[in-house]
Structures are given as C-alpha cells and as structure tokens.
Write an enzyme that holds these catalytic residues in place. Structure first.
Site, mmCIF file in Angstrom:
data_model
loop_
_atom_site.group_PDB
_atom_site.id
_atom_site.type_symbol
_atom_site.label_atom_id
_atom_site.label_comp_id
_atom_site.label_asym_id
_atom_site.label_seq_id
_atom_site.Cartn_x
_atom_site.Cartn_y
_atom_site.Cartn_z
ATOM 1 N N HIS A 47 0.833 -1.205 0.000
ATOM 2 C CA HIS A 47 0.000 0.000 0.000
ATOM 3 C C HIS A 47 0.867 1.254 0.000
ATOM 4 O O HIS A 47 0.654 2.174 -0.805
ATOM 5 C CB HIS A 47 -0.909 -0.015 1.234
ATOM 6 C CG HIS A 47 -1.679 1.249 1.435
ATOM 7 N ND1 HIS A 47 -2.977 1.415 0.996
ATOM 8 C CD2 HIS A 47 -1.334 2.418 2.038
ATOM 9 C CE1 HIS A 47 -3.394 2.629 1.314
ATOM 10 N NE2 HIS A 47 -2.420 3.256 1.952
ATOM 11 N N GLU A 48 1.861 1.307 0.886
ATOM 12 C CA GLU A 48 2.709 2.497 0.982
ATOM 13 C C GLU A 48 3.554 2.682 -0.275
ATOM 14 O O GLU A 48 3.712 3.808 -0.772
ATOM 15 C CB GLU A 48 3.607 2.404 2.217
ATOM 16 C CG GLU A 48 2.864 2.312 3.546
ATOM 17 C CD GLU A 48 1.886 3.467 3.767
ATOM 18 O OE1 GLU A 48 2.109 4.568 3.223
ATOM 19 O OE2 GLU A 48 0.889 3.260 4.482
ATOM 20 N N GLU A 108 -6.055 6.895 -1.321
ATOM 21 C CA GLU A 108 -5.968 5.730 -0.433
ATOM 22 C C GLU A 108 -6.534 4.489 -1.117
ATOM 23 O O GLU A 108 -5.971 3.399 -1.029
ATOM 24 C CB GLU A 108 -6.732 6.005 0.870
ATOM 25 C CG GLU A 108 -6.026 6.948 1.817
ATOM 26 C CD GLU A 108 -4.726 6.357 2.343
ATOM 27 O OE1 GLU A 108 -4.671 5.147 2.613
ATOM 28 O OE2 GLU A 108 -3.752 7.119 2.471
ATOM 29 N N HIS A 157 1.583 4.274 -3.076
ATOM 30 C CA HIS A 157 1.502 5.739 -3.063
ATOM 31 C C HIS A 157 2.647 6.352 -3.869
ATOM 32 O O HIS A 157 2.444 7.274 -4.664
ATOM 33 C CB HIS A 157 1.577 6.262 -1.631
ATOM 34 C CG HIS A 157 0.275 6.250 -0.892
ATOM 35 N ND1 HIS A 157 -0.870 6.866 -1.351
ATOM 36 C CD2 HIS A 157 -0.052 5.720 0.321
ATOM 37 C CE1 HIS A 157 -1.845 6.709 -0.465
ATOM 38 N NE2 HIS A 157 -1.380 6.016 0.554
#
Length: 304
Positions: free
Chosen positions: A167-168, A229, A171
């Site tokens: 997820h990070e 997100e 980004h």
C-alpha cells in the site's frame, strides 16, 4: 509546472483469465467527490493515464521527486538516528518483503494492468525499520520506505506486512505526493527544495513538505485523500499478490484493523480515508482479480 497524463490504456492482463470483468479502480468519494470532478481534482474515472485511469496533474518531475525524497529521508534518519534497526528478524523481514514487492512492480504487464507509469531508473529503494511503537509505515517519493516496529503488533505475518508495505509503495509509484503538491499549490516550495536544498526551506515548509510526501508518517499532519488511499489499496493488493503473498491476508489485516477501531468511529462521509467496511468490500472484490491475473501471467497467457 504541470505534468498531465491523458491517454487511455486498455486492460490486457486479466481479460484472458476473467473475461468480462471490468478492472477499473472502484473509488468511494462521498461528499468530497465534488472536487474530483474536474482537472484540478483528478478528472473522471476511466479517461486518463493516472491510477484508476483518471487524469492526473503532477507538480514534480521524476528527478525532482527523487531529490526531495532523498532529502526528506535524511531528515527521517536524523530524527530517528538512535531508533534505526539494522539487524534482527524484523529488519530482515522488512527488507525481504520490500524487495519482493519492488520486483513485482517491475513486471510490465502488471504495470499496464494497474496503470502505473514510473521510471525505474528514478527509484532508489531503501527499506528501514524504526524502533517506534507507532502502528505505521510510509514510503517517500523515489522509494525510501520506513516501517515502525509497532506495526508488527498488528501485521503479525509476512503476508500482512506485505499488504501494508504494498500500500505504501503504491503511493510512491502512483506519484501521489507530486499530485498533492500540485493540488495544494506547493510546487514552487517543492521545486526550491528539490533544485537547491531541503535546508533552504523554513522549518514550517520542511514539515509541510514532509507531510505531503509521507502518507501516515509520524510527522505528517495531512491525510491522503480517500481516492488516493483507494488507489494505493488497489495497487498494493496486486503488488503483494504478484510478489508471492496471499491477498486474502490483506482483507484479514483490515478486518483486524476494523475490530481494533471499536465503536464510535466517524463514518466515511466525514473521513479523508475510506471507511473500514468500504475498504474491506473493495479488497474482497479485487482479490479474485489479482489471483486470476497472476495465474494468467504464470501460465504464459500474456506477453511478458
């Protein structure tokens, strides 16, 4: 300065294994959706080259992202010098998971499927464990990843750690920081830091830029928009799957997060992030798509 992704790409990877499945990103905008309707907010879904096939305006080039990320990372190291963990099981796990996710991100059919556009030469991957009780992690532009040791209280398996790190990393690969810098009119400040020196910025400017660059970090006062997100969730789930991790564990992780949140949590309409229920529903829908895509790739049904 403005960079704009505008052309439309086809979905190729999963069409072989799951004919008729629409793989465009599902996003929940709630009341905040109004500002995403035009170019300044990201454009309409399905019509651009950004994540989720939306128009995406960026405030920085890849070189400038890398420069700012390097300098912000040095600030992280300086502030946490005594807390950096370089040895031990968890430090090795962070590096191992990160490297596997990065290798997955370099698979061209997967890049096309989740609509990622980044220059691999402009990424310098570093994976750092910080001995801090926060349940947190972040990835700076250019590939500097930090994981706080408190995360292991929640992400108890390597698959769950992969869900968070994917997820990070998502980004950063989606240029979300650059997009936030453009949207908030901070391009001049960012360019000053990138082209000259991070130290040339005031303390307030450095803190604000750090917040824009590091989603969820200890020094960030800004939450990433719900759309970003959701995009990072989508990208991260596919990355972890292609890295060899079980995407079902991603759903399990967020269900655990929801249980920890307890009663009285604000509904999604008041939040910058997707609600737990919305997030979990999205991930459950994406899991079979990611698995089918990996199966199609491994079986040679797509051009590698």
């Amino acid at each position: 300065m403005r960079t704009k992704f505008v052309s439309l790409r086809r979905s190729a990877l999963l069409g072989v294994a799951t004919a008729g499945v629409v793989l465009g990103l599902v996003v929940g905008l709630g009341c905040g959706g109004g500002r995403d309707a035009g170019p300044e907010g990201g454009g309409a879904q399905g019509q651009g080259e950004g994540p989720g096939h939306r128009t995406q305006y960026l405030g920085l080039t890849a070189d400038q992202e890398l420069s700012l990320g390097r300098q912000a990372y040095q600030e992280v190291l300086q502030k946490n010098r005594a807390k950096i963990v370089t040895r031990g099981e968890n430090a090795e796990k962070v590096k191992r998971v990160g490297e596997k996710i990065v290798r997955a991100s370099e698979i061209k059919p997967l890049q096309r499927e989740i609509n990622l556009h980044f220059d691999e030469r402009k990424m310098e991957w570093v994976f750092t464990l910080i001995d801090e009780k926060q349940v947190n992690a972040f990835c700076l532009p250019g590939g500097k990843v930090a994981v706080f040791s408190g995360l292991f209280d929640v992400a108890t398996t390597e698959d769950e750690l992969a869900a968070v790190m994917g997820h990070e990393i998502g980004h950063a690969l989606a240029h979300h920081s650059s997009e936030r810098i453009y949207r908030e009119g901070r391009s001049w400040t960012a360019l000053k830091g990138a082209n000259f020196n991070f130290d040339s910025l005031s303390v307030e400017q450095r803190d604000h830029m750090s917040g824009l660059m590091a989603a969820g970090s200890s020094f960030s006062g800004l939450a990433y928009e719900r759309q970003q997100e959701s995009e990072a969730d989508h990208i991260g789930l596919f990355l972890m799957t292609f890295a060899g991790y079980n995407p079902d564990e991603c759903v399990k992780l967020w269900q655990g997060m929801a249980d920890r949140s307890g009663p009285g949590k604000l509904p999604e309409i008041f939040s910058d992030h997707p609600s737990d229920a919305h997030r979990i529903a999205q991930m459950k829908a994406w899991v079979p798509q990611a698995k089918a895509g990996l199966q199609a790739f491994n079986s040679g049904h797509v051009v590698k």
